[in-house]
Motif scaffolding. Structure first.
Motif, PDB file in Angstrom:
ATOM      1  N   GLY A   1       0.809  -1.215   0.000  1.00  0.00           N
ATOM      2  CA  GLY A   1       0.000   0.000   0.000  1.00  0.00           C
ATOM      3  C   GLY A   1       0.846   1.269   0.000  1.00  0.00           C
ATOM      4  O   GLY A   1       2.068   1.229   0.068  1.00  0.00           O
ATOM      5  N   ARG A   2       0.144   2.396  -0.093  1.00  0.00           N
ATOM      6  CA  ARG A   2       0.835   3.687  -0.114  1.00  0.00           C
ATOM      7  C   ARG A   2       1.536   3.926   1.216  1.00  0.00           C
ATOM      8  O   ARG A   2       0.971   3.688   2.279  1.00  0.00           O
ATOM      9  N   SER A   3       2.774   4.400   1.134  1.00  0.00           N
ATOM     10  CA  SER A   3       3.574   4.641   2.327  1.00  0.00           C
ATOM     11  C   SER A   3       4.637   5.683   2.021  1.00  0.00           C
ATOM     12  O   SER A   3       4.676   6.231   0.919  1.00  0.00           O
ATOM     13  N   LEU A   4       5.488   5.929   2.988  1.00  0.00           N
ATOM     14  CA  LEU A   4       6.665   6.779   2.782  1.00  0.00           C
ATOM     15  C   LEU A   4       7.899   5.895   2.610  1.00  0.00           C
ATOM     16  O   LEU A   4       9.013   6.286   2.935  1.00  0.00           O
ATOM     17  N   GLY A   5       7.699   4.693   2.096  1.00  0.00           N
ATOM     18  CA  GLY A   5       8.765   3.714   1.924  1.00  0.00           C
ATOM     19  C   GLY A   5       9.842   4.109   0.940  1.00  0.00           C
ATOM     20  O   GLY A   5      10.910   3.504   0.914  1.00  0.00           O
ATOM     21  N   GLY A   6       9.607   5.123   0.134  1.00  0.00           N
ATOM     22  CA  GLY A   6      10.618   5.594  -0.814  1.00  0.00           C
ATOM     23  C   GLY A   6      11.597   6.595  -0.211  1.00  0.00           C
ATOM     24  O   GLY A   6      12.521   7.041  -0.886  1.00  0.00           O
ATOM     25  N   ALA A   7      11.409   6.931   1.058  1.00  0.00           N
ATOM     26  CA  ALA A   7      12.295   7.905   1.708  1.00  0.00           C
ATOM     27  C   ALA A   7      13.686   7.315   1.916  1.00  0.00           C
ATOM     28  O   ALA A   7      13.845   6.122   2.166  1.00  0.00           O
ATOM     29  N   THR A   8      14.687   8.168   1.809  1.00  0.00           N
ATOM     30  CA  THR A   8      16.068   7.768   2.093  1.00  0.00           C
ATOM     31  C   THR A   8      16.761   8.878   2.874  1.00  0.00           C
ATOM     32  O   THR A   8      16.361  10.046   2.825  1.00  0.00           O
ATOM     33  N   LEU A   9      17.789   8.488   3.605  1.00  0.00           N
ATOM     34  CA  LEU A   9      18.678   9.423   4.280  1.00  0.00           C
ATOM     35  C   LEU A   9      20.060   9.225   3.685  1.00  0.00           C
ATOM     36  O   LEU A   9      20.522   8.090   3.547  1.00  0.00           O
ATOM     37  N   VAL A  10      20.731  10.312   3.335  1.00  0.00           N
ATOM     38  CA  VAL A  10      22.053  10.230   2.726  1.00  0.00           C
ATOM     39  C   VAL A  10      23.074  10.860   3.666  1.00  0.00           C
ATOM     40  O   VAL A  10      22.899  11.997   4.118  1.00  0.00           O
TER      41      VAL A  10
END
Length: 192
Positions: free
Chosen positions: A118-127
Protein backbone atom coordinates in the motif's frame (compact mmCIF):
# COMPACT_ATOMS: atom_id res chain seq x y z
CA UNK A 1 -6.50 0.18 9.83
CA UNK A 2 -3.15 -0.16 8.08
CA UNK A 3 -1.71 2.65 10.15
CA UNK A 4 -2.59 0.57 13.19
CA UNK A 5 -1.02 -2.48 11.51
CA UNK A 6 2.22 -0.58 10.94
CA UNK A 7 2.22 0.47 14.57
CA UNK A 8 1.84 -3.20 15.50
CA UNK A 9 4.78 -4.06 13.29
CA UNK A 10 6.72 -1.25 14.94
CA UNK A 11 5.75 -2.62 18.37
CA UNK A 12 7.06 -6.02 17.29
CA UNK A 13 10.41 -4.52 16.34
CA UNK A 14 10.51 -2.65 19.64
CA UNK A 15 9.59 -5.84 21.52
CA UNK A 16 12.39 -7.73 19.77
CA UNK A 17 14.77 -4.88 20.57
CA UNK A 18 13.61 -4.86 24.19
CA UNK A 19 14.08 -8.63 24.49
CA UNK A 20 17.52 -8.43 22.92
CA UNK A 21 18.42 -5.52 25.19
CA UNK A 22 17.27 -7.43 28.29
CA UNK A 23 19.28 -10.50 27.38
CA UNK A 24 22.31 -8.33 26.59
CA UNK A 25 21.77 -6.51 29.87
CA UNK A 26 21.59 -9.81 31.75
CA UNK A 27 24.74 -11.03 30.01
CA UNK A 28 26.40 -7.71 30.76
CA UNK A 29 25.45 -7.99 34.44
CA UNK A 30 27.18 -11.36 34.72
CA UNK A 31 30.33 -9.70 33.39
CA UNK A 32 29.88 -6.77 35.74
CA UNK A 33 29.77 -4.26 32.86
CA UNK A 34 26.10 -3.96 31.89
CA UNK A 35 25.02 -1.09 34.14
CA UNK A 36 23.89 1.14 31.28
CA UNK A 37 21.73 -1.44 29.45
CA UNK A 38 18.46 -0.96 31.43
CA UNK A 39 18.47 2.77 30.63
CA UNK A 40 18.86 1.99 26.93
CA UNK A 41 15.89 -0.38 26.92
CA UNK A 42 13.77 2.13 28.84
CA UNK A 43 14.40 4.65 26.08
CA UNK A 44 13.38 2.07 23.46
CA UNK A 45 10.07 1.35 25.15
CA UNK A 46 9.37 5.09 25.42
CA UNK A 47 9.77 5.55 21.67
CA UNK A 48 7.57 2.53 20.89
CA UNK A 49 4.33 4.34 21.71
CA UNK A 50 1.10 2.81 20.52
CA UNK A 51 -0.31 5.88 18.79
CA UNK A 52 1.51 7.45 15.83
CA UNK A 53 -0.27 10.74 16.54
CA UNK A 54 1.29 10.91 20.00
CA UNK A 55 4.84 11.06 18.73
CA UNK A 56 7.35 13.19 20.54
CA UNK A 57 8.33 16.36 18.76
CA UNK A 58 4.96 17.05 17.12
CA UNK A 59 4.67 20.43 18.87
CA UNK A 60 8.26 21.39 18.05
CA UNK A 61 9.37 23.72 15.31
CA UNK A 62 10.18 21.76 12.15
CA UNK A 63 13.82 20.99 11.39
CA UNK A 64 13.01 21.28 7.70
CA UNK A 65 9.95 21.79 5.49
CA UNK A 66 9.90 19.99 2.16
CA UNK A 67 7.47 20.94 -0.61
CA UNK A 68 5.80 18.23 -2.62
CA UNK A 69 3.15 17.91 -5.33
CA UNK A 70 -0.43 19.23 -5.08
CA UNK A 71 0.32 21.54 -2.16
CA UNK A 72 1.66 18.78 0.10
CA UNK A 73 4.19 19.90 2.71
CA UNK A 74 6.32 17.53 4.83
CA UNK A 75 7.53 19.06 8.09
CA UNK A 76 10.22 16.98 9.78
CA UNK A 77 10.26 17.69 13.52
CA UNK A 78 12.73 15.15 14.92
CA UNK A 79 15.33 12.51 14.11
CA UNK A 80 15.84 10.36 17.18
CA UNK A 81 18.26 7.48 17.71
CA UNK A 82 16.74 4.46 19.45
CA UNK A 83 18.94 2.16 21.52
CA UNK A 84 18.14 -0.77 19.20
CA UNK A 85 20.11 0.77 16.34
CA UNK A 86 17.21 2.61 14.69
CA UNK A 87 16.76 6.24 13.68
CA UNK A 88 13.14 7.41 13.82
CA UNK A 89 12.17 10.39 11.68
CA UNK A 90 8.96 12.06 12.88
CA UNK A 91 6.94 14.87 11.40
CA UNK A 92 3.71 16.02 9.81
CA UNK A 93 2.37 15.71 6.28
CA UNK A 94 0.13 18.71 5.58
CA UNK A 95 -2.13 19.62 2.69
CA UNK A 96 -1.22 23.29 2.26
CA UNK A 97 -3.52 23.67 -0.78
CA UNK A 98 -7.11 24.91 -0.89
CA UNK A 99 -8.53 21.61 -2.17
CA UNK A 100 -8.33 17.93 -1.21
CA UNK A 101 -5.01 16.26 -2.06
CA UNK A 102 -4.32 12.63 -2.86
CA UNK A 103 -1.05 11.36 -1.40
CA UNK A 104 0.83 10.03 -4.46
CA UNK A 105 1.72 6.34 -4.71
CA UNK A 106 5.22 7.37 -5.85
CA UNK A 107 6.12 8.17 -2.22
CA UNK A 108 6.32 4.42 -1.66
CA UNK A 109 9.34 4.23 -3.96
CA UNK A 110 9.81 1.59 -6.63
CA UNK A 111 10.60 -1.59 -4.70
CA UNK A 112 7.97 -4.26 -5.39
CA UNK A 113 8.04 -5.58 -1.82
CA UNK A 114 7.15 -2.15 -0.39
CA UNK A 115 4.64 -1.20 -3.13
CA UNK A 116 2.53 -4.31 -2.56
CA UNK A 117 1.90 -3.14 1.03
CA UNK A 118 0.00 0.00 0.00
CA UNK A 119 0.83 3.69 -0.11
CA UNK A 120 3.57 4.64 2.33
CA UNK A 121 6.67 6.78 2.78
CA UNK A 122 8.77 3.71 1.92
CA UNK A 123 10.62 5.59 -0.81
CA UNK A 124 12.30 7.91 1.71
CA UNK A 125 16.07 7.77 2.09
CA UNK A 126 18.68 9.42 4.28
CA UNK A 127 22.05 10.23 2.73
CA UNK A 128 25.24 10.58 4.76
CA UNK A 129 27.46 12.59 2.42
CA UNK A 130 30.56 12.38 4.64
CA UNK A 131 30.21 8.63 5.25
CA UNK A 132 29.13 8.07 1.62
CA UNK A 133 26.13 5.93 2.61
CA UNK A 134 22.43 5.89 1.80
CA UNK A 135 19.94 4.56 4.34
CA UNK A 136 16.57 3.10 3.31
CA UNK A 137 13.37 2.72 5.34
CA UNK A 138 13.45 -0.46 7.42
CA UNK A 139 10.92 -3.27 6.89
CA UNK A 140 9.54 -5.99 9.07
CA UNK A 141 9.97 -9.70 8.29
CA UNK A 142 6.93 -9.63 5.97
CA UNK A 143 8.37 -6.80 3.88
CA UNK A 144 6.12 -4.05 5.28
CA UNK A 145 7.91 -0.70 5.58
CA UNK A 146 8.33 0.69 9.09
CA UNK A 147 6.62 3.94 8.24
CA UNK A 148 3.16 5.46 8.17
CA UNK A 149 1.10 3.65 5.50
CA UNK A 150 -2.20 3.78 3.59
CA UNK A 151 -2.84 7.51 3.66
CA UNK A 152 -6.31 8.95 3.39
CA UNK A 153 -6.97 11.84 1.03
CA UNK A 154 -6.03 15.01 2.91
CA UNK A 155 -8.59 17.82 3.02
CA UNK A 156 -7.42 21.41 2.58
CA UNK A 157 -5.36 22.39 5.65
CA UNK A 158 -5.44 18.86 7.11
CA UNK A 159 -2.31 17.51 8.82
CA UNK A 160 -1.32 13.88 9.38
CA UNK A 161 1.45 12.83 11.80
CA UNK A 162 3.99 10.54 10.10
CA UNK A 163 7.05 8.52 11.01
CA UNK A 164 9.77 6.52 9.25
CA UNK A 165 12.41 4.23 10.76
CA UNK A 166 15.89 3.81 9.31
CA UNK A 167 19.04 2.00 10.40
CA UNK A 168 20.93 4.42 12.65
CA UNK A 169 24.11 5.86 11.14
CA UNK A 170 27.34 5.84 13.19
CA UNK A 171 27.32 7.98 16.35
CA UNK A 172 29.65 10.55 14.79
CA UNK A 173 27.12 11.23 12.00
CA UNK A 174 24.87 14.12 13.00
CA UNK A 175 23.82 15.62 9.65
CA UNK A 176 21.93 13.82 6.88
CA UNK A 177 20.09 14.72 3.68
CA UNK A 178 16.45 13.58 3.65
CA UNK A 179 15.00 12.56 0.28
CA UNK A 180 11.45 11.56 -0.64
CA UNK A 181 10.23 11.03 -4.22
CA UNK A 182 8.42 14.09 -5.64
CA UNK A 183 9.50 16.31 -2.70
CA UNK A 184 12.33 18.80 -2.38
CA UNK A 185 15.35 17.52 -0.43
CA UNK A 186 16.57 18.95 2.84
CA UNK A 187 19.46 18.71 5.26
CA UNK A 188 18.46 17.57 8.76
CA UNK A 189 20.26 17.25 12.08
CA UNK A 190 19.84 14.25 14.37
CA UNK A 191 18.04 15.65 17.42
CA UNK A 192 18.44 12.87 19.95
Amino acid sequence: MSIRFTVRARRGVVALTLAAGLSLGAAGCSDGGGDDKPDATASTSKSGGSDPSAQEGQAEEPLVELKGPSGLLLKITSLTRDSGGFLTVSGDLKNDADKTAVVPAQLSGNETEIIRNGRSLGGATLVDSKGKKRYYVLRDTDGRPLTTTNFPNLKAGETLPVFMQFPAPPAETTELTFQLPMFSTGVVQITG
